[in-house]
Design a protein around this motif. Structure first.
Motif, PDB file in Angstrom:
ATOM      1  N   ARG A   1       0.849  -1.185   0.000  1.00 61.44           N
ATOM      2  CA  ARG A   1       0.000   0.000   0.000  1.00 61.44           C
ATOM      3  C   ARG A   1       0.891   1.243   0.000  1.00 61.44           C
ATOM      4  N   TYR A   2       0.822   1.996  -1.078  1.00 67.62           N
ATOM      5  CA  TYR A   2       1.617   3.223  -1.195  1.00 67.62           C
ATOM      6  C   TYR A   2       1.024   4.077  -2.301  1.00 67.62           C
ATOM      7  N   ASP A   3       1.513   5.293  -2.410  1.00 67.04           N
ATOM      8  CA  ASP A   3       1.053   6.187  -3.471  1.00 67.04           C
ATOM      9  C   ASP A   3       2.255   6.794  -4.179  1.00 67.04           C
ATOM     10  N   ARG A   4       1.998   7.294  -5.370  1.00 67.94           N
ATOM     11  CA  ARG A   4       3.066   7.847  -6.214  1.00 67.94           C
ATOM     12  C   ARG A   4       2.481   8.979  -7.046  1.00 67.94           C
ATOM     13  N   GLN A   5       3.247  10.063  -7.212  1.00 70.81           N
ATOM     14  CA  GLN A   5       2.784  11.208  -7.991  1.00 70.81           C
ATOM     15  C   GLN A   5       3.868  11.629  -8.990  1.00 70.81           C
ATOM     16  N   GLU A   6       3.431  12.035 -10.161  1.00 74.67           N
ATOM     17  CA  GLU A   6       4.329  12.580 -11.183  1.00 74.67           C
ATOM     18  C   GLU A   6       3.706  13.844 -11.771  1.00 74.67           C
ATOM     19  N   LEU A   7       4.527  14.866 -11.962  1.00 70.89           N
ATOM     20  CA  LEU A   7       4.083  16.111 -12.583  1.00 70.89           C
ATOM     21  C   LEU A   7       5.130  16.530 -13.593  1.00 70.89           C
TER      22      LEU A   7
ATOM     23  N   PHE B   1      11.462  -0.891  -7.273  1.00 72.11           N
ATOM     24  CA  PHE B   1      11.290  -0.762  -8.717  1.00 72.11           C
ATOM     25  C   PHE B   1      10.219   0.258  -9.090  1.00 72.11           C
ATOM     26  N   ASP B   2       9.459   0.774  -8.115  1.00 70.39           N
ATOM     27  CA  ASP B   2       8.401   1.736  -8.435  1.00 70.39           C
ATOM     28  C   ASP B   2       8.590   3.057  -7.706  1.00 70.39           C
ATOM     29  N   ILE B   3       9.819   3.343  -7.248  1.00 70.80           N
ATOM     30  CA  ILE B   3      10.112   4.684  -6.772  1.00 70.80           C
ATOM     31  C   ILE B   3      10.577   5.511  -7.972  1.00 70.80           C
ATOM     32  N   CYS B   4      11.122   6.681  -7.760  1.00 66.64           N
ATOM     33  CA  CYS B   4      11.475   7.579  -8.851  1.00 66.64           C
ATOM     34  C   CYS B   4      12.824   7.177  -9.445  1.00 66.64           C
ATOM     35  N   LEU B   5      12.829   6.843 -10.725  1.00 63.87           N
ATOM     36  CA  LEU B   5      14.028   6.370 -11.416  1.00 63.87           C
ATOM     37  C   LEU B   5      14.576   7.476 -12.297  1.00 63.87           C
ATOM     38  N   PHE B   6      15.760   7.952 -11.964  1.00 64.21           N
ATOM     39  CA  PHE B   6      16.390   9.007 -12.756  1.00 64.21           C
ATOM     40  C   PHE B   6      16.818   8.421 -14.098  1.00 64.21           C
ATOM     41  N   GLY B   7      16.528   9.156 -15.168  1.00 66.40           N
ATOM     42  CA  GLY B   7      16.821   8.679 -16.510  1.00 66.40           C
ATOM     43  C   GLY B   7      15.637   8.049 -17.207  1.00 66.40           C
ATOM     44  N   ALA B   8      14.562   7.735 -16.460  1.00 66.53           N
ATOM     45  CA  ALA B   8      13.350   7.219 -17.089  1.00 66.53           C
ATOM     46  C   ALA B   8      12.605   8.350 -17.784  1.00 66.53           C
TER      47      ALA B   8
END
Length: 352
Positions: A213-219, A249-256
């Motif tokens: 259980r977690y959340d993720r945001q992208e802007l 594997f679902d945190i923020c990946l630099f270069g993606a």
């Protein structure tokens, strides 16, 4: 690089004024050579077509991956604009078995350049649907589900510097998301003017079958400005945040998502990321163009820590070949340099 139909679909017509009542196919074999996946090939193909009443071209595509370190993968996607762009629908399904390297979480871990080899097998599906609320403004929902199995690939003893138990996962994630877009671009494939802002809010919930259980945001925000008949300035800023409980594997990946080019995707990863970049696009001939780009970014444990994070700069240049003049689609070749690494990219379309 492209099919004969895509090469000839605008013969005898001015660029940007070609008929769009037929399908253009762009098929591209993409050589791969990087520390993450080894050497190999991606075969990608996209069909561009514009049904009656659609102000933008629809896209149907597929890709397969093969590399010499045993990595395999494939996926298909569909993007459609319905009822005069009142509705936007996109879907993706794919799976992969990837042999990669894990450097740890955080810029400090990545800077040591110490890694362990891992194997990731997974499959994922995602469906997005948006509705226009007012001119250029869209809102909608996302449904996502994925299963990822991670195991260690050791020849010898494991390094004691990593929390290796956290990597041995068999995890299902999934849940709903909220989407908000502002889109005033004059074209999706090669914008000359306009703005594009994209906000994605994703939740992973037990009620949707998620083990975590977690959340993720992208802007992200893109701005395009025509500086001359042959030159366009493109600007991009991007932010990412993942909450506690998110798997590595679902945190923020630099270069993606090409934020930023010149770095091995996943070497720098953390729960917060920021990146800004600028690109000048110059079309010096009817089918040929060049780009020059530079940017900087960083990763950190939280958004409040980004200001103190180590700067990760990037810069480079690229070449463009217009594979379809009817739909203004480029095949792109970029060379980018990061802080301590460099990389070559071959892909269909623009970086952003």
């Amino acid at each position: 690089m492209a099919s004969r139909q895509a090469m000839d679909d605008a013969s005898g017509m001015e660029q940007g004024a070609a008929r769009k009542d037929r399908t253009s196919f762009v098929v591209l074999p993409i050589p791969q050579s990087n520390p993450a996946l080894g050497s190999g090939l991606v075969l990608a193909g996209v069909a561009f077509y514009q049904p009656a009443g659609s102000p933008r071209p629809w896209m149907t595509g597929a890709a397969v991956l093969w590399t010499d370190n045993g990595s395999r993968g494939g996926g298909v996607f569909q993007k459609a604009y319905l009822r005069g762009d009142l509705y936007r629908v996109s879907a993706f399904a794919g799976g992969a078995n990837l042999n990669v390297r894990f450097y740890g979480i955080g810029a400090g871990e990545a800077n040591r350049d110490v890694s362990v080899p891992i194997e990731q097998s997974g499959r994922a599906v995602q469906l997005d649907g948006l509705r226009r609320l007012r001119p250029n403004l869209y809102a909608g929902l996302r449904l996502r589900a994925a299963q990822v199995e991670t195991s260690l690939r050791f020849e010898g003893e494991a390094s004691e510097e990593f929390d290796l138990e956290s990597l041995q996962l068999d995890t299902r994630i999934g849940g709903p998301g909220l989407l908000l877009q502002y889109d005033s671009r004059d074209s999706e494939m090669y914008p000359l003017t306009g703005r594009y802002a994209n906000l994605q809010l994703q939740w992973n919930l037990a009620s949707f079958g998620s083990d975590l259980r977690y959340d993720r945001q992208e802007l992200s925000y893109n701005h395009y400005r025509s500086l001359s008949p042959k030159g366009v300035l493109a600007l991009r800023g991007a932010l990412c945040r993942a909450s506690d409980g998110a798997p590595f594997f679902d945190i923020c990946l630099f270069g993606a998502s090409n934020d930023l080019r010149g770095y091995e995707t996943g070497q720098y990863r953390d729960r917060a990321m920021a990146a800004v970049q600028a690109e000048y696009r110059w079309q010096f001939a009817r089918r040929w163009g060049a780009v020059f780009f530079a940017g900087v970014g960083g990763v950190a444990p939280s958004m409040s820590d980004l200001a103190d994070s180590r700067a990760l700069p990037s810069g480079g240049m690229g070449l463009r070949f217009k594979a379809s003049t009817a739909y203004n689609v480029n095949v792109s070749l970029d060379y980018a340099v990061g802080r301590d690494t460099d990389a070559v990219y071959v892909y269909i379309g623009e970086s952003f």
